[in-house]
Design a protein around this motif. Structure first.
Motif, mmCIF file in Angstrom:
data_model
loop_
_atom_site.group_PDB
_atom_site.id
_atom_site.type_symbol
_atom_site.label_atom_id
_atom_site.label_comp_id
_atom_site.label_asym_id
_atom_site.label_seq_id
_atom_site.Cartn_x
_atom_site.Cartn_y
_atom_site.Cartn_z
ATOM 1 N N HIS A 1 0.932 -1.070 0.041
ATOM 2 C CA HIS A 1 -0.087 -0.081 0.111
ATOM 3 C C HIS A 1 0.998 1.320 -0.084
ATOM 4 O O HIS A 1 0.390 2.462 -0.392
ATOM 5 N N ASN A 2 1.953 1.248 0.472
ATOM 6 C CA ASN A 2 3.045 2.400 0.507
ATOM 7 C C ASN A 2 3.395 2.675 -0.888
ATOM 8 O O ASN A 2 3.804 3.985 -1.329
ATOM 9 N N SER A 3 3.485 1.865 -1.839
ATOM 10 C CA SER A 3 3.786 2.102 -3.329
ATOM 11 C C SER A 3 2.885 2.423 -4.161
ATOM 12 O O SER A 3 3.048 2.897 -5.275
ATOM 13 N N ILE A 4 1.469 1.969 -3.746
ATOM 14 C CA ILE A 4 0.232 2.479 -4.518
ATOM 15 C C ILE A 4 0.158 3.990 -4.566
ATOM 16 O O ILE A 4 0.095 4.637 -3.655
ATOM 17 N N ASN A 5 -0.169 4.649 -5.817
ATOM 18 C CA ASN A 5 -0.376 6.057 -6.118
ATOM 19 C C ASN A 5 -1.958 6.065 -5.418
ATOM 20 O O ASN A 5 -2.975 5.540 -6.036
ATOM 21 N N PRO A 6 -1.899 6.990 -4.428
ATOM 22 C CA PRO A 6 -3.308 7.049 -3.612
ATOM 23 C C PRO A 6 -4.405 7.690 -4.717
ATOM 24 O O PRO A 6 -5.602 7.400 -4.670
ATOM 25 N N MET A 7 -3.936 8.802 -5.546
ATOM 26 C CA MET A 7 -4.999 9.256 -6.406
ATOM 27 C C MET A 7 -5.778 8.032 -7.459
ATOM 28 O O MET A 7 -6.692 8.256 -7.990
ATOM 29 N N ILE A 8 -4.647 7.260 -8.079
ATOM 30 C CA ILE A 8 -5.301 6.191 -8.811
ATOM 31 C C ILE A 8 -6.166 5.474 -8.188
ATOM 32 O O ILE A 8 -7.521 4.960 -8.575
ATOM 33 N N MET A 9 -5.964 4.881 -6.676
ATOM 34 C CA MET A 9 -6.982 4.270 -6.120
ATOM 35 C C MET A 9 -8.170 4.949 -5.758
ATOM 36 O O MET A 9 -9.312 4.191 -5.902
ATOM 37 N N LEU A 10 -8.210 6.079 -5.417
ATOM 38 C CA LEU A 10 -9.427 7.003 -5.035
ATOM 39 C C LEU A 10 -10.264 7.132 -6.539
ATOM 40 O O LEU A 10 -11.585 7.073 -6.428
ATOM 41 N N ILE A 11 -9.677 7.244 -7.635
ATOM 42 C CA ILE A 11 -10.355 7.406 -8.679
ATOM 43 C C ILE A 11 -11.000 6.025 -9.128
ATOM 44 O O ILE A 11 -12.111 5.951 -9.464
ATOM 45 N N MET A 12 -10.072 5.035 -8.872
ATOM 46 C CA MET A 12 -10.934 3.625 -9.121
ATOM 47 C C MET A 12 -11.891 3.329 -8.183
ATOM 48 O O MET A 12 -13.072 2.595 -8.357
ATOM 49 N N ALA A 13 -11.682 3.878 -6.919
ATOM 50 C CA ALA A 13 -12.874 3.430 -5.984
ATOM 51 C C ALA A 13 -14.093 4.512 -6.377
ATOM 52 O O ALA A 13 -15.306 3.854 -6.261
ATOM 53 N N MET A 14 -14.026 5.646 -6.785
ATOM 54 C CA MET A 14 -15.200 6.508 -7.145
ATOM 55 C C MET A 14 -15.836 5.762 -8.267
ATOM 56 O O MET A 14 -17.097 5.591 -8.467
ATOM 57 N N ILE A 15 -15.087 5.203 -9.294
ATOM 58 C CA ILE A 15 -15.702 4.750 -10.629
ATOM 59 C C ILE A 15 -16.377 3.211 -10.137
ATOM 60 O O ILE A 15 -17.467 2.800 -10.722
ATOM 61 N N SER A 16 -15.534 2.487 -8.991
ATOM 62 C CA SER A 16 -16.318 1.252 -8.781
ATOM 63 C C SER A 16 -17.623 1.288 -7.944
ATOM 64 O O SER A 16 -18.714 0.554 -8.320
ATOM 65 N N THR A 17 -17.669 2.384 -7.177
ATOM 66 C CA THR A 17 -18.758 2.774 -6.335
ATOM 67 C C THR A 17 -19.877 3.141 -7.405
ATOM 68 O O THR A 17 -21.017 2.839 -7.389
ATOM 69 N N LEU A 18 -19.759 4.020 -8.155
ATOM 70 C CA LEU A 18 -20.802 4.329 -9.287
ATOM 71 C C LEU A 18 -21.279 3.188 -10.116
ATOM 72 O O LEU A 18 -22.319 3.243 -10.608
#
Length: 345
Positions: free
Chosen positions: A146-163
């Motif tokens: 998790h320290n190596s993952i780009n937070p913005m990429i995960m947050l964008i994928m999170a929004m797309i997934s919930t929608l």
């Protein structure tokens, strides 16, 4: 399938996940993922039906492609850094490629295309394994890097997934596809908190499994495969109808039920990190999921079928499974919200 072979294959599914979760070397983690994938393929295909064969092919190709991407990303990282240790993922292109590969394995949008189709072609038991146990290995790898993952990429994928999970479930009549889009929406919430607070991620995953398992067990118990089947539940299984309605509300995240706990904590954490716009979008997208949960509960418990049936059994008698785990998990899915202070920092 021979019960002995079935138990051996199920053991391999479990062993593959455990190998991945306990490994520190990329090759060992990849071997665990491959063992897990190859073991569940015959379980999906055991129905000897064209739809099951199609689901098996889609699942295998998707998981094989994701595993190949994981191996390639780890190899590129080892080539650059000289280390095969999972915690030493520091090369940015390898990090991005690994994020995409694990997202494809999980079924995060926009790489979710395989999950509804695969679930539709399997039995309820196999679908339950795919949306619960099969998520453990990829999420454990995400947890370790998790320290190596780009937070913005995960947050964008999170929004797309919930929608996507909310919009996709609105137009479905098949229960397994509805549960697939429910899984995508829940995975979006997990992805949103992955890089911010890993303790809440584990809590969310645990509660998701606790809530999804009794849901599938109830659908299997009542042999309900479509929304139409839910309309006769009150005659065949009246004791299941009321818990099912409240369980659907818990899956939707309504207080004071258990499902509200992870959403509450995740939204609080997002606001703490000054991510209020993302928190607002995810909260609004939860209303989409809540709509189709409400529709299911309305059809299952608040209406009666227009052609009232006098028969207390479905057209085919089914062996009745043990209901103790179903009711135990249902109670946990409904009554754990008072324990929230124990999980708050």
């Amino acid at each position: 399938m021979n019960p002995t072979m079935y138990s051996i294959i199920l053991s391999n599914v479990a062993i593959g996940t455990i190998i991945t979760m306990t490994s520190h070397h990329w090759l060992l983690a990849w071997i665990g993922l491959e063992l897990n994938t190859l073991a569940i393929v015959p379980i999906i295909a055991k129905q000897h039906h064209p739809r099951a064969t199609e689901a098996t092919t889609k699942y295998f190709l998707t998981q094989a492609a994701a595993s190949a991407m994981i191996l390639f990303a780890s190899t590129v990282n080892a080539w650059t850094t000289g280390s095969w240790d999972i915690s030493q993922l520091t090369y940015p292109p390898a990090c991005a490629l690994l994020t995409l590969a694990l997202s494809m394995k999980l079924g995060l949008a926009p790489l979710h295309f395989w999950l509804p189709e695969v679930l539709q072609g399997t039995s309820m038991n196999t679908a339950l394994i795919i949306v619960t146990w099969q998520k453990l290995a990829p999420i454990s790898l995400m947890f370790m890097v998790h320290n190596s993952i780009n937070p913005m990429i995960m947050l964008i994928m999170a929004m797309i997934s919930t929608l996507t999970g909310g919009w996709g479930g609105l137009n479905q009549t098949q229960m397994r596809k509805i549960m697939a889009f429910s899984s995508i929406a829940h995975l979006g919430w997990m992805a949103g908190i992955l890089t911010l607070n890993q303790n809440i991620l584990i809590l969310n995953l645990s509660l998701y499994i606790i809530m999804t398992t009794p849901m599938f067990l109830m659908l299997k118990y009542t042999t309900s495969k479509t929304i139409k089947d839910l309309t006769t539940m009150w005659t065949t299984s009246p004791q299941i109808a009321a818990p099912l309605m409240i369980l659907l509300m818990s899956l939707g995240g309504l207080p004071p039920l258990t499902g509200f706990m992870p959403k509450w904590l995740i939204l609080q954490e997002l606001v703490t990190y000054n991510l209020a716009p993302i928190a607002t979008i995810m909260a609004i997208s939860a209303l989409l999921s809540l709509f189709f949960y409400l529709r299911l509960s309305y059809i299952a418990t608040l209406t009666m079928h227009p052609t009232t049936t006098k028969d207390s059994n479905k057209w085919r008698f089914q062996p009745k499974p043990l209901t103790t785990p179903t009711m135990t998990l249902t109670m946990l899915s409904l009554l754990l919200l008072p324990m929230t202070p124990l999980f708050c920092p």
